[in-house]
Design a protein around this motif. Structure first.
Motif, PDB file in Angstrom:
ATOM      1  N   ILE A 261      35.598  58.642  36.714  1.00 54.61           N
ATOM      2  CA  ILE A 261      34.393  58.873  35.928  1.00 54.61           C
ATOM      3  C   ILE A 261      33.602  57.574  35.818  1.00 54.61           C
ATOM      4  N   GLY A 262      32.386  57.604  36.284  1.00 50.78           N
ATOM      5  CA  GLY A 262      31.483  56.476  36.106  1.00 50.78           C
ATOM      6  C   GLY A 262      30.241  56.922  35.369  1.00 50.78           C
TER       7      GLY A 262
ATOM      8  N   VAL B  94      40.423  57.115  35.619  1.00 50.63           N
ATOM      9  CA  VAL B  94      39.811  55.796  35.716  1.00 50.63           C
ATOM     10  C   VAL B  94      38.351  55.963  35.315  1.00 50.63           C
ATOM     11  N   GLU B  95      37.894  55.079  34.423  1.00 49.58           N
ATOM     12  CA  GLU B  95      36.556  55.256  33.857  1.00 49.58           C
ATOM     13  C   GLU B  95      35.782  53.945  33.910  1.00 49.58           C
ATOM     14  N   SER B  96      34.666  53.973  34.647  1.00 55.66           N
ATOM     15  CA  SER B  96      33.733  52.834  34.701  1.00 55.66           C
ATOM     16  C   SER B  96      34.472  51.520  34.915  1.00 55.66           C
ATOM     17  N   CYS B  97      35.303  51.487  35.953  1.00 54.54           N
ATOM     18  CA  CYS B  97      36.097  50.310  36.237  1.00 54.54           C
ATOM     19  C   CYS B  97      36.006  49.983  37.723  1.00 54.54           C
ATOM     20  N   THR B  98      36.729  48.963  38.139  1.00 49.49           N
ATOM     21  CA  THR B  98      36.758  48.568  39.547  1.00 49.49           C
ATOM     22  C   THR B  98      38.203  48.511  40.014  1.00 49.49           C
ATOM     23  N   ILE B  99      38.502  49.197  41.107  1.00 51.20           N
ATOM     24  CA  ILE B  99      39.850  49.174  41.679  1.00 51.20           C
ATOM     25  C   ILE B  99      39.726  48.844  43.162  1.00 51.20           C
ATOM     26  N   THR B 100      40.504  47.861  43.605  1.00 54.41           N
ATOM     27  CA  THR B 100      40.525  47.464  45.009  1.00 54.41           C
ATOM     28  C   THR B 100      41.974  47.479  45.486  1.00 54.41           C
TER      29      THR B 100
END
Length: 553
Positions: free
Chosen positions: A329-330, A311-317
């Motif tokens: 990775i951010g 997961v790269e520079s995203c938002t997961i809830t």
């Protein structure tokens, strides 16, 4: 000559030495001659009074004449004896058997009566008694046996009720990656997804046990403590089995979500990846993404989110866990406080690594390689280590953790500062104590006013008292007493939570603790300015203590 000074009693139970039978000019008599005479007269097994023999021979061999005859007992027949000995804790009893000296051997009734007299009534080993009785007959005069024959039992506490999950935990595949046929590990291979069918058993409650009472050899009962109960609850997608009320079964096909008190089953949405082609994902249930979640995408699910790639520079809830088979990775936008990758889970977050990410887990955060320059907010524990405990680094960033932080290496050798705050909810608990004390004071003031009004009523003649007013005052007084008791109980509970929070909060580096690590436990602070080996920081004696750490075997 010896026959003149030695004789056996008529009943054959004693041997006498006569001093008057010796005359001047007779050869001196020594102890060996006495013993030889006893053997020759078949009383060599008698118990000899050696000190008495020595003193009697001194008189006998005196050159002076002995006008008066003096007979002294120098040996006697003795039966075998048995006596009991009980340990101070009354958990072991012994029998001490002395061999017979010319007398009768030990009998079974001798042993039983000795046990009764000593009040040895429980834990008696009958085979041991039989062996002891047999062995006593082979004892030589003067030999003895000291044998434990009865044992108490320590109480066995009951086992707490617990839940046995009958299905695999999906997060275990990150902790234990799938092995290929050639022995290598494919970190991106999720393998077959953990799915359940309608009616499949999910979890079983093993009830608490009562435990077993203990006892001492004297019969005193040692009480036990029963195990603690717990409840198994049905959640969305599960129900109790008709055949066994302690088993949960699935009511639908889907992905299981393991909870502390049961299992939920979510509908599953399966995607190859999340990118601009799929758009953002918002799903009631669990989401399985076989590949990556690309830059700028958002994934929201009420259940668990499982990602097979990166997961790269995203938002997961997620309303459940977030399970990332590879890494997170951010990127740093402007400063550590501006990071463009955020994961929020009501349950756990499990991944291989994370860098420049904001990670919020209501329960635990588990990484196998490293967390670099992250901001974490964890309700319980932050753990960074692979299965071998050789890799696992926490470096840089800010980390608020409810209880424990553990990593193989904490800190960076140069550059980055690492900030760790354990037991960050102390401030909230202290505010609760202040609020509760304020409520207590208000209720106490109200109670004092009610007591004053009650005193005024009691001062009036009985016929002038308003019955309705008396009833209202009594009811209000009793209600205030109850409220004050409840507040005092809440204060005690909160104080206990504060004490437990300090006690359970630890920061552990199992291999190395490097410099520029700034630690806070509750409100106490400690900065590490040099390199240490395996270390643990804990709250002790009103401050943070840094000590060497030794892993439990």
């Amino acid at each position: 000559m010896l026959d003149e000074i030695l004789r056996i009693s008529q009943d054959g139970q004693r041997v006498y030495l006569s001093i008057g039978g010796h005359h001047q000019g007779d050869e001196p008599v020594d102890k060996h001659q006495i013993k030889d005479w006893l053997v020759a007269n078949k009383v060599g097994s008698f118990f000899c009074f050696d000190d008495t023999i020595q003193s009697a021979l001194a008189k006998l061999n005196d050159s002076a004449e002995h006008d008066e005859s003096e007979e002294i007992i120098i040996a006697e027949s003795r039966d075998a004896t048995v006596e009991a000995r009980i340990a101070d804790d009354k958990m072991t009893a012994y029998l001490v058997v002395n061999g017979a000296c010319g007398g009768s051997g030990l009998k079974a009734n001798d042993i039983l009566s000795t046990l009764r007299e000593a009040n040895i009534v429980r834990g008696i080993k009958k085979p041991t008694l039989q062996k002891l009785l047999s062995a006593s007959g082979r004892l030589k005069p003067g030999e003895y046996l000291d044998v434990p024959v009865a044992f108490g039992r320590q109480p066995v506490p009951g086992e707490d009720a617990h839940i046995v999950y009958l299905i695999e935990d999906p997060a275990d595949r990150v902790r234990r990656p799938r092995e290929r046929d050639d022995g290598r590990v494919d970190m991106r291979d999720l393998g077959e997804m953990v799915m359940v069918k309608n009616g499949q058993p999910l979890a079983k409650l093993v009830p608490e046990t009562a435990g077993y009472e203990g006892f001492t050899v004297t019969g005193s009962v040692l009480p036990t403590t029963p195990g603690k109960p717990m409840a198994l609850n049905a959640h969305d997608g599960s129900e109790f089995s008709n055949k066994d009320p302690n088993i949960l079964v699935a009511t639908m096909a889907g992905i299981p979500r393991l909870l502390d008190d049961g299992v939920a089953v979510d509908d599953a949405l399966s995607l190859d990846a999340v990118d601009v082609g799929t758009g953002h994902v918002n799903f009631e249930g669990s989401v399985v993404i076989k590949g990556d979640v690309e830059v700028g995408m958002k994934v929201t699910a009420t259940g668990t989110v499982t990602v097979g790639g990166v997961v790269e520079s995203c938002t997961i809830t997620a309303g459940g866990d977030i399970i990332i088979q590879n890494g997170i990775i951010g990127r740093q936008v402007a400063s550590d406080s501006e990071i463009n990758c955020t994961l929020v889970a009501e349950g756990n977050i499990v991944a291989k690594f994370a860098q420049y990410a904001t990670l919020c887990a209501n329960n635990n955060l588990e990484l196998t390689l490293h967390a670099m320059h992250c901001q974490t907010h964890v309700g319980k524990s932050l753990m960074i280590a692979d299965a071998t405990k050789r890799k696992g680094t926490l470096a840089g960033g800010k980390h608020e953790v409810g209880e424990k932080v553990e990593a193989v290496i904490i800190g960076a050798s140069a550059g980055a500062h690492t900030y760790i705050h354990c037991f960050s909810r102390l401030a909230l608990l202290k505010r609760e104590v202040v609020d509760l004390n304020k409520q207590w004071e208000e209720k106490k003031a109200q109670l004092n006013r009610i007591k004053a009004a009650e005193a005024k009523l009691e001062a009036l003649p009985a016929q002038k008292r308003d019955a309705a007013m008396v009833e209202r005052i009594t009811t209000t007084r009793d209600h205030l007493f109850e409220e004050i008791d409840n507040i005092e109980h809440e204060i005690e509970v909160t104080d206990a939570q504060i004490a437990a929070g300090y006690r359970e909060s630890t920061i552990v580096a199992t291999k190395s603790l490097l410099s520029r690590v700034h630690c806070t436990i509750g409100e106490e602070k400690h900065s590490v300015d040099s390199e240490h080996g395996p270390s643990i920081l804990m709250y002790e004696n009103a401050k943070i203590q840094l000590k060497p750490y030794q892993a439990k075997a």
